[in-house]
Design a protein around this motif. Structure first.
Motif, PDB file in Angstrom:
ATOM      1  N   ALA A  95       0.853  -1.295  -0.096  1.00 36.68           N
ATOM      2  CA  ALA A  95      -0.018   0.065  -0.075  1.00 36.68           C
ATOM      3  C   ALA A  95       0.843   1.178   0.215  1.00 36.68           C
ATOM      4  CB  ALA A  95      -0.916   0.104   1.362  1.00 36.68           C
ATOM      5  N   GLU A  96       1.868   1.213   0.880  1.00 33.97           N
ATOM      6  CA  GLU A  96       2.740   2.333   0.672  1.00 33.97           C
ATOM      7  C   GLU A  96       3.433   2.504  -0.454  1.00 33.97           C
ATOM      8  OE1 GLU A  96       5.599   1.644   3.819  1.00 33.97           O
ATOM      9  OE2 GLU A  96       3.955   1.906   5.471  1.00 33.97           O
ATOM     10  N   GLN A  97       3.777   1.476  -1.169  1.00 31.22           N
ATOM     11  CA  GLN A  97       4.309   1.390  -2.545  1.00 31.22           C
ATOM     12  C   GLN A  97       3.187   2.267  -3.494  1.00 31.22           C
ATOM     13  OE1 GLN A  97       5.583  -2.508  -3.586  1.00 31.22           O
ATOM     14  NE2 GLN A  97       7.817  -1.853  -3.595  1.00 31.22           N
ATOM     15  N   ASP A  98       2.298   1.803  -3.500  1.00 35.28           N
ATOM     16  CA  ASP A  98       0.987   2.312  -4.291  1.00 35.28           C
ATOM     17  C   ASP A  98       1.079   4.021  -4.045  1.00 35.28           C
ATOM     18  OD1 ASP A  98       0.641   0.056  -5.259  1.00 35.28           O
ATOM     19  OD2 ASP A  98      -1.088  -0.385  -4.037  1.00 35.28           O
ATOM     20  N   ALA A  99       1.107   4.319  -2.783  1.00 37.38           N
ATOM     21  CA  ALA A  99       0.825   5.777  -2.499  1.00 37.38           C
ATOM     22  C   ALA A  99       2.105   6.350  -2.972  1.00 37.38           C
ATOM     23  CB  ALA A  99       0.622   5.898  -1.038  1.00 37.38           C
TER      24      ALA A  99
END
Length: 348
Positions: A115-119
């Motif tokens: 999720a942090e990668q997507d953001a």
């Protein structure tokens, strides 16, 4: 009257004594007329000439059968053991799933990093667009160069964060992979050390596993003889419990001697043998020296109680000869004394 009785008793005693002396002298036995001894028949059967041959002496050293490839499978995580699918004696293949640990926390950690990668990717994409606009406006002289630098620094920061998050994701995925334990090689389960539901820590042993197709015999050889053994030599090993005899190849001679036993540990590789498992007693036979010896067929030796005898042909006649025996090698036996080279034996 009394004197007459004593007289007759004395006379009877003297007469009995004379009869005994005459019997011992052979007066009451028939005499054999003098003559020549009947001639014996000459031996015309098969004979064997006694010769010497080189006898290879050997010695046996006690040892044990061990698994060349064995391992203790342990946990690399602090987690609860969910499943353990094998028990002692089960056969496993390389890559087979053996156990699984509770992976809820690790799965959540992987999802969080993703999720942090997507953001971060969304922010990076927006920053790259802003940088492109600022560079276009700079060419038109509508913005200052420091604004372009600010957007370039922002893009660089987000790129670095993207790389860091990728490393975090890789580490989380590796840790998640530790939650499922697979067999490192094909083999047999020796022991099941824990049960499902147990909280295990890193290093906690779960299973003991060995490969029955790669066994070794390890034996301690006297230091005087170990010096003559080399890697690659083929020696004979015995496994009495399995009633097996096998040739094995020396794979290693440990270069440090046991100071207490004055011996070297010798390891020999052996093939897969039915009924042979690690821990069994084994014996290693290795050569010592060669010396001349008188060897005769064991079938020619006759036993009389604790004595051994052979039939010797002398001047065409049979005669008994008592011998002292040594080592037995197959169908032949060593004669230590009683025979000389050149003697002729009757092959009865």
């Amino acid at each position: 009257m009394r004197l007459t009785k004593q007289f007759w008793l004395s006379l009877a005693a003297i007469g009995g004594l004379l009869v005994s002396v005459a019997w011992m002298a052979g007066l009451f036995s028939s005499k054999v007329a003098p003559g020549n001894k009947a001639p014996t028949t000459a031996y015309l059967g098969e004979t064997l000439r006694v010769t010497t041959s080189l006898l290879t002496l050997s010695e046996r050293a006690p040892g044990s059968v061990v698994a060349k490839e064995n391992t203790i499978i342990a946990s690399r995580l602090l987690a609860q053991l969910k499943t353990l699918t094998v028990r002692a004696g089960d056969k496993v293949t390389q890559g087979q799933r053996l156990a699984s640990l509770d992976d809820a926390d690790l799965t959540a950690q992987v999802a969080q990093v993703q999720a942090e990668q997507d953001a971060n990717n969304a922010q990076l994409q927006q920053a790259q667009k802003q940088l492109e606009r600022a560079q276009a406006l700079l060419q038109q002289g509508l913005v200052a160069i420091n604004q372009v630098d600010e957007w370039r620094a922002k893009v660089d920061e987000l790129l670095a964060r993207r790389n860091a998050l990728q490393q975090q994701l890789t580490a989380a995925q590796v840790a998640l992979g530790y939650a499922t334990i697979h067999a490192p090689f094909s083999g047999t389960v020796v022991e099941r050390l824990v049960e499902p539901g147990t909280i295990v820590a890193p290093g906690t042993a779960l299973l003991s596993l060995y490969n029955p197709a790669q066994l070794q015999v390890q034996a301690a050889v006297r230091e005087q003889q170990a010096a003559h053994l080399q890697v690659g030599d083929s020696l004979t090993i015995y496994v009495p419990a399995a009633k097996l005899t096998q040739q094995a190849t020396i794979s290693e001679v440990v270069p440090v001697a046991d100071s207490n036993a004055r011996s070297f540990l010798v390891k020999l590789d052996m093939g897969l043998l039915p009924g042979v498992i690690p821990g069994m007693f084994a014996e290693l036979e290795y050569p010592l020296e060669q010396r001349p010896a008188i060897m005769i067929p064991a079938a020619l030796v006759q036993q009389y109680g604790q004595l051994d005898m052979v039939q010797v042909v002398e001047n065409g006649q049979l005669s008994r000869r008592y011998v002292r025996l040594g080592r037995s090698l197959g169908a032949e036996v060593e004669v230590l004394s009683g025979l000389n080279v050149g003697d002729t034996l009757a092959a009865l």
